[in-house]
Scaffold this motif. Sequence first.
Motif, PDB file in Angstrom:
ATOM      1  N   ARG A  71       0.829  -1.206   0.000  1.00 41.33           N
ATOM      2  CA  ARG A  71       0.000   0.000   0.000  1.00 41.33           C
ATOM      3  C   ARG A  71       0.864   1.256   0.000  1.00 41.33           C
ATOM      4  O   ARG A  71       0.552   2.240  -0.677  1.00 41.33           O
ATOM      5  CB  ARG A  71      -0.933  -0.017   1.208  1.00 41.33           C
ATOM      6  CG  ARG A  71      -2.112  -0.955   1.027  1.00 41.33           C
ATOM      7  CD  ARG A  71      -2.929  -1.111   2.286  1.00 41.33           C
ATOM      8  NE  ARG A  71      -4.193  -1.789   2.023  1.00 41.33           N
ATOM      9  CZ  ARG A  71      -4.925  -2.397   2.948  1.00 41.33           C
ATOM     10  NH1 ARG A  71      -4.516  -2.408   4.201  1.00 41.33           N
ATOM     11  NH2 ARG A  71      -6.058  -2.986   2.623  1.00 41.33           N
ATOM     12  N   SER A  75       0.941   4.034  -2.971  1.00 40.01           N
ATOM     13  CA  SER A  75       0.756   5.455  -2.703  1.00 40.01           C
ATOM     14  C   SER A  75       1.873   6.272  -3.337  1.00 40.01           C
ATOM     15  O   SER A  75       1.636   7.323  -3.936  1.00 40.01           O
ATOM     16  CB  SER A  75       0.732   5.695  -1.189  1.00 40.01           C
ATOM     17  OG  SER A  75       0.632   7.069  -0.910  1.00 40.01           O
ATOM     18  N   ASP A 243      -8.623   0.929  -3.379  1.00 42.87           N
ATOM     19  CA  ASP A 243      -7.548   0.052  -2.915  1.00 42.87           C
ATOM     20  C   ASP A 243      -6.250   0.327  -3.662  1.00 42.87           C
ATOM     21  O   ASP A 243      -5.515  -0.588  -4.034  1.00 42.87           O
ATOM     22  CB  ASP A 243      -7.946  -1.420  -3.048  1.00 42.87           C
ATOM     23  CG  ASP A 243      -8.966  -1.837  -2.007  1.00 42.87           C
ATOM     24  OD1 ASP A 243      -8.986  -1.223  -0.927  1.00 42.87           O
ATOM     25  OD2 ASP A 243      -9.737  -2.767  -2.273  1.00 42.87           O
ATOM     26  N   GLU A 283     -15.799  -1.952   3.111  1.00 45.51           N
ATOM     27  CA  GLU A 283     -14.520  -2.640   3.198  1.00 45.51           C
ATOM     28  C   GLU A 283     -13.472  -2.057   2.252  1.00 45.51           C
ATOM     29  O   GLU A 283     -12.288  -2.329   2.400  1.00 45.51           O
ATOM     30  CB  GLU A 283     -14.710  -4.127   2.866  1.00 45.51           C
ATOM     31  CG  GLU A 283     -15.544  -4.892   3.874  1.00 45.51           C
ATOM     32  CD  GLU A 283     -15.786  -6.318   3.457  1.00 45.51           C
ATOM     33  OE1 GLU A 283     -15.719  -6.600   2.243  1.00 45.51           O
ATOM     34  OE2 GLU A 283     -16.014  -7.162   4.332  1.00 45.51           O
ATOM     35  N   ASP A 285     -11.072   0.699   0.372  1.00 43.70           N
ATOM     36  CA  ASP A 285     -10.338   1.927   0.652  1.00 43.70           C
ATOM     37  C   ASP A 285     -10.518   2.843  -0.558  1.00 43.70           C
ATOM     38  O   ASP A 285      -9.880   2.636  -1.594  1.00 43.70           O
ATOM     39  CB  ASP A 285      -8.854   1.600   0.881  1.00 43.70           C
ATOM     40  CG  ASP A 285      -8.035   2.839   1.214  1.00 43.70           C
ATOM     41  OD1 ASP A 285      -8.649   3.907   1.442  1.00 43.70           O
ATOM     42  OD2 ASP A 285      -6.791   2.740   1.227  1.00 43.70           O
ATOM     43  N   THR A 287     -10.640   6.687  -2.297  1.00 45.36           N
ATOM     44  CA  THR A 287     -10.217   8.083  -2.227  1.00 45.36           C
ATOM     45  C   THR A 287     -10.592   8.768  -3.528  1.00 45.36           C
ATOM     46  O   THR A 287      -9.956   8.539  -4.572  1.00 45.36           O
ATOM     47  CB  THR A 287      -8.697   8.203  -2.025  1.00 45.36           C
ATOM     48  OG1 THR A 287      -8.311   7.465  -0.860  1.00 45.36           O
ATOM     49  CG2 THR A 287      -8.290   9.669  -1.868  1.00 45.36           C
TER      50      THR A 287
END
Length: 291
Positions: A71, A75, A243, A283, A285, A287
Amino acid sequence: MSGNDGLAERFERERPRLRAMAYRMLGSGAEADDVVQDAWLRLIRADPGEVNNLAAWLTTVVGRICLDLLRSRASRREEPLDGGVEPRAAADPEGEAVLADSVGSALLVILDTLAPVERLAFVLHDMFAVSFEEIAPIAGRSPAATRQLASRARRRVAAGDTGPGAALADADPSRRRKIVDAFFAAARQGEFATLLALLDPDVVLRADDAAARLGGSGAVRGQEAVARFLSGRARGAVPALIDGTVGAVGRAGERIVVVLELVIIGGRIAAIEVTGDPERLAELDVTPLGE
Protein backbone atom coordinates in the motif's frame (compact mmCIF):
# COMPACT_ATOMS: atom_id res chain seq x y z
CA MET A 1 7.53 -17.00 24.48
CA SER A 2 11.10 -15.59 24.32
CA GLY A 3 12.24 -18.18 26.85
CA ASN A 4 11.30 -21.11 24.65
CA ASP A 5 14.60 -22.63 23.56
CA GLY A 6 12.92 -24.39 20.64
CA LEU A 7 11.25 -21.28 19.25
CA ALA A 8 14.16 -20.26 17.02
CA GLU A 9 14.39 -23.76 15.58
CA ARG A 10 10.65 -23.83 14.86
CA PHE A 11 10.88 -20.40 13.25
CA GLU A 12 13.78 -21.51 11.04
CA ARG A 13 11.65 -24.36 9.74
CA GLU A 14 9.07 -21.77 8.66
CA ARG A 15 11.60 -19.29 7.24
CA PRO A 16 11.84 -20.65 3.64
CA ARG A 17 8.06 -20.61 3.25
CA LEU A 18 7.74 -17.14 4.76
CA ARG A 19 10.50 -15.71 2.58
CA ALA A 20 9.03 -17.25 -0.57
CA MET A 21 5.63 -15.84 0.36
CA ALA A 22 7.03 -12.35 1.01
CA TYR A 23 9.07 -12.45 -2.18
CA ARG A 24 6.04 -13.26 -4.31
CA MET A 25 4.09 -10.44 -2.69
CA LEU A 26 6.88 -7.86 -2.87
CA GLY A 27 9.06 -8.97 -5.80
CA SER A 28 12.22 -8.17 -3.83
CA GLY A 29 14.46 -10.61 -1.99
CA ALA A 30 15.93 -7.85 0.17
CA GLU A 31 12.49 -6.66 1.25
CA ALA A 32 11.38 -10.26 1.81
CA ASP A 33 14.34 -10.82 4.16
CA ASP A 34 13.44 -7.65 6.07
CA VAL A 35 9.83 -8.81 6.42
CA VAL A 36 10.86 -12.23 7.73
CA GLN A 37 13.24 -10.62 10.23
CA ASP A 38 10.46 -8.27 11.35
CA ALA A 39 8.18 -11.29 11.81
CA TRP A 40 10.81 -12.95 14.03
CA LEU A 41 11.15 -9.83 16.19
CA ARG A 42 7.38 -9.67 16.61
CA LEU A 43 7.27 -13.34 17.49
CA ILE A 44 9.80 -13.13 20.31
CA ARG A 45 7.90 -10.16 21.76
CA ALA A 46 4.50 -11.83 21.45
CA ASP A 47 2.44 -13.16 24.32
CA PRO A 48 2.68 -16.99 24.19
CA GLY A 49 -1.11 -17.18 24.52
CA GLU A 50 -1.50 -15.34 21.20
CA VAL A 51 0.43 -17.98 19.23
CA ASN A 52 -1.68 -21.12 19.23
CA ASN A 53 -0.71 -22.09 15.68
CA LEU A 54 2.78 -20.85 14.82
CA ALA A 55 2.53 -21.32 11.06
CA ALA A 56 -0.83 -19.54 10.83
CA TRP A 57 0.33 -16.75 13.17
CA LEU A 58 3.45 -16.13 11.08
CA THR A 59 1.46 -16.20 7.84
CA THR A 60 -0.84 -13.51 9.23
CA VAL A 61 2.04 -11.34 10.43
CA VAL A 62 4.00 -11.62 7.17
CA GLY A 63 0.83 -10.98 5.15
CA ARG A 64 0.02 -7.82 7.09
CA ILE A 65 3.56 -6.46 6.86
CA CYS A 66 3.64 -7.11 3.10
CA LEU A 67 0.22 -5.52 2.60
CA ASP A 68 1.36 -2.38 4.42
CA LEU A 69 4.47 -2.21 2.21
CA LEU A 70 2.44 -2.74 -0.98
CA ARG A 71 0.00 0.00 0.00
CA SER A 72 2.88 2.35 0.76
CA ARG A 73 4.42 1.50 -2.60
CA ALA A 74 1.10 2.08 -4.39
CA SER A 75 0.76 5.46 -2.70
CA ARG A 76 4.24 6.50 -3.84
CA ARG A 77 3.41 5.45 -7.38
CA GLU A 78 0.71 8.07 -7.61
CA GLU A 79 3.58 10.22 -8.91
CA PRO A 80 3.92 9.70 -12.71
CA LEU A 81 6.23 6.84 -13.59
CA ASP A 82 8.90 7.40 -16.22
CA GLY A 83 10.84 4.16 -16.13
CA GLY A 84 8.40 1.49 -14.98
CA VAL A 85 9.25 -0.49 -11.86
CA GLU A 86 12.44 0.64 -10.18
CA PRO A 87 14.81 -2.33 -9.75
CA ARG A 88 15.61 -3.27 -6.17
CA ALA A 89 18.99 -4.59 -5.16
CA ALA A 90 19.22 -8.22 -4.12
CA ALA A 91 20.88 -9.00 -0.79
CA ASP A 92 21.55 -12.53 -2.03
CA PRO A 93 21.84 -12.49 -5.86
CA GLU A 94 22.07 -16.28 -6.13
CA GLY A 95 19.05 -16.86 -3.90
CA GLU A 96 17.17 -14.09 -5.70
CA ALA A 97 17.83 -15.78 -9.03
CA VAL A 98 16.52 -19.11 -7.73
CA LEU A 99 13.34 -17.45 -6.48
CA ALA A 100 12.89 -15.49 -9.71
CA ASP A 101 13.23 -18.69 -11.73
CA SER A 102 10.67 -20.43 -9.54
CA VAL A 103 8.13 -17.64 -9.94
CA GLY A 104 8.92 -16.39 -13.44
CA SER A 105 9.97 -12.83 -14.16
CA ALA A 106 6.93 -12.19 -16.35
CA LEU A 107 4.59 -13.28 -13.55
CA LEU A 108 6.33 -10.94 -11.12
CA VAL A 109 5.76 -8.06 -13.53
CA ILE A 110 2.08 -8.97 -13.88
CA LEU A 111 1.69 -9.33 -10.11
CA ASP A 112 3.09 -5.82 -9.81
CA THR A 113 0.06 -4.51 -11.74
CA LEU A 114 -2.40 -5.84 -9.14
CA ALA A 115 -3.85 -3.74 -6.36
CA PRO A 116 -2.23 -4.57 -2.99
CA VAL A 117 -5.15 -6.59 -1.60
CA GLU A 118 -5.56 -8.42 -4.94
CA ARG A 119 -1.93 -9.45 -4.86
CA LEU A 120 -2.19 -10.56 -1.24
CA ALA A 121 -5.30 -12.67 -1.88
CA PHE A 122 -3.91 -14.23 -5.07
CA VAL A 123 -0.48 -15.05 -3.67
CA LEU A 124 -1.68 -16.47 -0.36
CA HIS A 125 -4.55 -18.49 -1.81
CA ASP A 126 -3.36 -19.57 -5.25
CA MET A 127 0.34 -20.00 -4.49
CA PHE A 128 0.31 -21.06 -0.83
CA ALA A 129 -3.16 -22.60 -0.39
CA VAL A 130 -4.13 -20.30 2.49
CA SER A 131 -7.90 -20.36 2.94
CA PHE A 132 -10.03 -17.28 2.28
CA GLU A 133 -11.21 -17.47 5.89
CA GLU A 134 -7.58 -17.01 7.00
CA ILE A 135 -6.80 -14.32 4.41
CA ALA A 136 -9.91 -12.23 5.13
CA PRO A 137 -8.72 -10.77 8.49
CA ILE A 138 -5.36 -9.86 6.92
CA ALA A 139 -7.06 -8.08 4.01
CA GLY A 140 -9.69 -6.52 6.25
CA ARG A 141 -12.47 -8.04 4.12
CA SER A 142 -15.08 -10.73 4.42
CA PRO A 143 -14.17 -14.20 3.09
CA ALA A 144 -16.58 -13.67 0.15
CA ALA A 145 -14.99 -10.33 -0.74
CA THR A 146 -11.53 -11.88 -0.42
CA ARG A 147 -12.55 -14.67 -2.79
CA GLN A 148 -13.67 -12.01 -5.29
CA LEU A 149 -10.32 -10.24 -4.99
CA ALA A 150 -8.44 -13.45 -5.75
CA SER A 151 -10.76 -14.22 -8.66
CA ARG A 152 -10.21 -10.79 -10.18
CA ALA A 153 -6.44 -11.12 -9.74
CA ARG A 154 -6.53 -14.58 -11.29
CA ARG A 155 -8.24 -13.22 -14.41
CA ARG A 156 -5.61 -10.51 -14.75
CA VAL A 157 -2.77 -12.97 -14.32
CA ALA A 158 -4.34 -15.39 -16.80
CA ALA A 159 -4.65 -12.58 -19.35
CA GLY A 160 -1.08 -11.44 -18.75
CA ASP A 161 0.22 -12.79 -22.06
CA THR A 162 0.19 -9.25 -23.41
CA GLY A 163 3.84 -9.09 -22.33
CA PRO A 164 5.88 -7.43 -19.60
CA GLY A 165 5.99 -4.08 -21.39
CA ALA A 166 2.22 -3.87 -21.53
CA ALA A 167 1.91 -5.01 -17.93
CA LEU A 168 4.30 -2.31 -16.75
CA ALA A 169 2.39 0.30 -18.72
CA ASP A 170 -0.90 -0.87 -17.22
CA ALA A 171 0.59 -0.41 -13.74
CA ASP A 172 1.44 3.25 -14.40
CA PRO A 173 -1.15 5.31 -12.45
CA SER A 174 -0.95 8.25 -14.86
CA ARG A 175 -1.63 5.96 -17.84
CA ARG A 176 -4.48 4.22 -16.00
CA ARG A 177 -5.98 7.60 -15.12
CA LYS A 178 -5.95 8.68 -18.77
CA ILE A 179 -7.69 5.47 -19.84
CA VAL A 180 -10.29 5.73 -17.05
CA ASP A 181 -10.98 9.42 -17.80
CA ALA A 182 -11.30 8.76 -21.54
CA PHE A 183 -13.59 5.79 -20.91
CA PHE A 184 -16.07 7.62 -18.68
CA ALA A 185 -16.03 10.72 -20.88
CA ALA A 186 -16.93 8.53 -23.85
CA ALA A 187 -19.67 6.78 -21.83
CA ARG A 188 -21.22 10.07 -20.71
CA GLN A 189 -21.16 11.53 -24.23
CA GLY A 190 -22.36 8.36 -25.92
CA GLU A 191 -19.25 8.04 -28.09
CA PHE A 192 -19.75 4.44 -29.14
CA ALA A 193 -16.67 4.18 -31.37
CA THR A 194 -14.40 5.47 -28.60
CA LEU A 195 -15.88 3.00 -26.14
CA LEU A 196 -15.18 0.15 -28.56
CA ALA A 197 -11.58 1.30 -28.91
CA LEU A 198 -11.08 1.33 -25.15
CA LEU A 199 -12.72 -2.04 -24.43
CA ASP A 200 -11.12 -5.44 -24.83
CA PRO A 201 -13.05 -7.70 -27.27
CA ASP A 202 -13.80 -10.15 -24.44
CA VAL A 203 -14.59 -7.53 -21.78
CA VAL A 204 -17.00 -8.52 -19.02
CA LEU A 205 -19.05 -6.10 -16.91
CA ARG A 206 -20.34 -7.57 -13.66
CA ALA A 207 -22.56 -5.84 -11.10
CA ASP A 208 -23.65 -7.12 -7.72
CA ASP A 209 -27.35 -7.21 -6.83
CA ALA A 210 -27.29 -3.81 -5.11
CA ALA A 211 -25.68 -2.13 -8.13
CA ALA A 212 -28.04 -3.87 -10.54
CA ARG A 213 -31.03 -2.49 -8.61
CA LEU A 214 -29.68 1.01 -9.23
CA GLY A 215 -30.05 0.51 -12.96
CA GLY A 216 -27.21 -1.82 -13.80
CA SER A 217 -27.12 -5.37 -15.07
CA GLY A 218 -25.88 -8.54 -13.46
CA ALA A 219 -23.48 -9.34 -16.29
CA VAL A 220 -22.77 -8.02 -19.78
CA ARG A 221 -20.19 -9.71 -22.00
CA GLY A 222 -18.40 -8.65 -25.14
CA GLN A 223 -17.07 -5.39 -26.53
CA GLU A 224 -20.16 -4.23 -28.40
CA ALA A 225 -22.65 -5.30 -25.71
CA VAL A 226 -20.75 -3.48 -22.96
CA ALA A 227 -20.29 -0.38 -25.15
CA ARG A 228 -24.04 -0.30 -25.91
CA PHE A 229 -24.93 -0.79 -22.26
CA LEU A 230 -22.66 2.04 -21.07
CA SER A 231 -23.21 4.51 -23.89
CA GLY A 232 -24.93 7.58 -22.46
CA ARG A 233 -24.49 6.38 -18.87
CA ALA A 234 -22.02 7.05 -16.05
CA ARG A 235 -22.86 10.76 -15.97
CA GLY A 236 -22.14 10.97 -12.24
CA ALA A 237 -18.99 8.84 -12.26
CA VAL A 238 -16.06 10.44 -10.44
CA PRO A 239 -12.50 9.08 -10.73
CA ALA A 240 -11.19 7.56 -7.51
CA LEU A 241 -8.46 5.41 -6.06
CA ILE A 242 -9.95 2.07 -5.04
CA ASP A 243 -7.55 0.05 -2.91
CA GLY A 244 -4.74 2.00 -4.55
CA THR A 245 -5.88 1.46 -8.15
CA VAL A 246 -7.58 4.06 -10.34
CA GLY A 247 -11.30 3.42 -10.88
CA ALA A 248 -14.47 5.46 -10.32
CA VAL A 249 -17.34 5.97 -7.90
CA GLY A 250 -20.96 7.02 -8.25
CA ARG A 251 -22.47 9.25 -5.57
CA ALA A 252 -25.83 10.26 -4.17
CA GLY A 253 -24.98 13.62 -2.66
CA GLU A 254 -21.84 13.04 -0.61
CA ARG A 255 -22.53 9.33 -0.16
CA ILE A 256 -20.78 6.78 -2.38
CA VAL A 257 -23.41 4.36 -3.68
CA VAL A 258 -21.42 2.40 -6.27
CA VAL A 259 -17.76 1.68 -6.97
CA LEU A 260 -16.48 0.75 -10.41
CA GLU A 261 -13.21 -1.21 -10.49
CA LEU A 262 -11.56 -1.58 -13.89
CA VAL A 263 -9.12 -4.28 -14.94
CA ILE A 264 -6.83 -2.83 -17.62
CA ILE A 265 -4.69 -5.18 -19.66
CA GLY A 266 -2.68 -4.18 -22.69
CA GLY A 267 -4.10 -0.66 -22.58
CA ARG A 268 -7.71 -1.85 -22.83
CA ILE A 269 -10.41 -2.43 -20.25
CA ALA A 270 -10.82 -6.18 -19.82
CA ALA A 271 -13.27 -6.25 -16.91
CA ILE A 272 -15.50 -3.87 -14.98
CA GLU A 273 -16.68 -4.78 -11.48
CA VAL A 274 -19.58 -2.65 -10.19
CA THR A 275 -20.22 -2.86 -6.45
CA GLY A 276 -23.16 -1.35 -4.63
CA ASP A 277 -23.49 -3.55 -1.55
CA PRO A 278 -23.05 -1.25 1.50
CA GLU A 279 -21.09 -3.82 3.51
CA ARG A 280 -18.71 -4.43 0.61
CA LEU A 281 -18.35 -0.68 0.01
CA ALA A 282 -17.40 -0.19 3.65
CA GLU A 283 -14.52 -2.64 3.20
CA LEU A 284 -12.99 -0.75 0.27
CA ASP A 285 -10.34 1.93 0.65
CA VAL A 286 -11.79 4.67 -1.59
CA THR A 287 -10.22 8.08 -2.23
CA PRO A 288 -12.03 10.30 -4.77
CA LEU A 289 -9.70 12.11 -7.18
CA GLY A 290 -10.08 15.57 -8.67
CA GLU A 291 -11.73 15.59 -12.08
